[in-house]
Scaffold this active site. Sequence first.
Site, short mmCIF file in Angstrom:
data_model
loop_
_atom_site.label_atom_id
_atom_site.label_comp_id
_atom_site.label_asym_id
_atom_site.label_seq_id
_atom_site.Cartn_x
_atom_site.Cartn_y
_atom_site.Cartn_z
N ASP A 78 0.76 -1.09 0.01
CA ASP A 78 -0.01 0.05 0.03
C ASP A 78 0.99 1.15 0.10
OD1 ASP A 78 -2.49 1.51 0.27
OD2 ASP A 78 -1.94 2.04 2.19
N SER A 79 0.26 2.29 -0.31
CA SER A 79 1.13 3.47 -0.31
C SER A 79 1.73 3.98 1.14
CB SER A 79 0.18 4.61 -0.96
OG SER A 79 -1.00 4.85 -0.06
N CYS A 93 -4.26 -1.37 -2.15
CA CYS A 93 -4.63 -0.08 -2.32
C CYS A 93 -5.39 0.11 -3.69
CB CYS A 93 -3.17 0.45 -2.46
SG CYS A 93 -3.13 2.24 -3.29
N TYR A 105 -0.89 8.82 -2.67
CA TYR A 105 -0.84 8.25 -4.11
C TYR A 105 -2.06 8.98 -4.89
CZ TYR A 105 2.95 4.46 -4.11
OH TYR A 105 3.88 3.89 -3.97
N GLY A 106 -3.00 9.02 -3.85
CA GLY A 106 -4.17 9.42 -4.66
C GLY A 106 -4.41 10.62 -5.38
N CYS A 162 -10.99 2.85 -0.20
CA CYS A 162 -9.73 3.04 -0.06
C CYS A 162 -9.38 2.48 1.20
CB CYS A 162 -9.60 4.75 0.22
SG CYS A 162 -7.96 5.03 0.68
N HIS A 175 -7.48 2.68 3.42
CA HIS A 175 -7.19 3.67 4.58
C HIS A 175 -8.63 4.00 5.35
CE1 HIS A 175 -3.12 4.84 3.01
NE2 HIS A 175 -2.95 5.52 3.82
N GLU A 232 -2.46 9.23 7.53
CA GLU A 232 -0.99 9.14 7.49
C GLU A 232 -0.49 9.98 8.62
OE1 GLU A 232 1.30 7.35 5.53
OE2 GLU A 232 -0.58 6.16 5.48
#
Length: 283
Positions: free
Chosen positions: A8-9, A71, A40-41, A198, A200, A164
Amino acid sequence: MAKIGVFDSGYGGLTILREIRKMLPEYDYLYLGDNARAPYGTHSFEVIYRYTLQAVKYLLEQDCALVILACNTASAKALRTIQQRDLPLLNGERANGRKVNVLGVIRPTVEAVPAITKTGHVGILATPATVSSESYVLELAKISNEQPLMVVQQACPLWVPLIEAGEHAAPGADYFVNRYLSDILSRDPQIDTLVLGCTHYPLLKEKIDLWIKAYSPKPISVIAQGELEARSLADYLRRHPEYASQLSQGATCRYLTTENADRFSQSASLFLDTPVCAQHIDL
Ligand code: DGL
């Protein structure tokens, strides 16, 4: 013997890894979070594809026979090109003759939707890149030919940066949860199913559920992807013994990050509720 790579990012893929390890605890896993370059998005196709391919190649070099793109952004923007253009070359170059494969998270999620929605109105919450790829809209159209679904997408560009930064449980996050949910539901009040498109976003699920309870006049199902992806991987391994037979079964998991290893270890230990000791790598 080989491992299963999960990419994943950043931290989001941990929500997938957790469920995969619950269902398939016997295998050895290698998690890679490209935290240094997340999110990344908000990047272009070229950048997302380049970053994802670097990560996939790295995991294959570390002896992964399967790589899960945990991801949606990478699955939406890079998976098809990697499967069609890069994997045949990478497989051709492999000296030991063992085949490798890369799998994504969008298809298993899409397949679960028709059985959940009653109104046929579905909302997709995702990163700007996943939304612009239209992957969910196209895949849902393919599987719901007879009874087309009404699909509304909502880009949530600030949710990944909040997570994040470790701010997703803070009161400040409420503002952005409220903002994107009010936006999508005002565009289609008949939505009864929201897909967290997503990996996350399950880290915001508590706040999302609270918001729905407080502001939605009717119940809304919120779909997180972890369990769906775990079931899909278990099914894939049953149908593809050529991959399953390559996998070692030591029940271990190692964690790699392109950012600071201590910070990753701390956050991942909290998310997974188990001690994590990550290692820094450069891609
Ligand atoms: N977890 C990634 C996804 O599922 C987040 C992408 C990002 O870094 O923006 O889309």
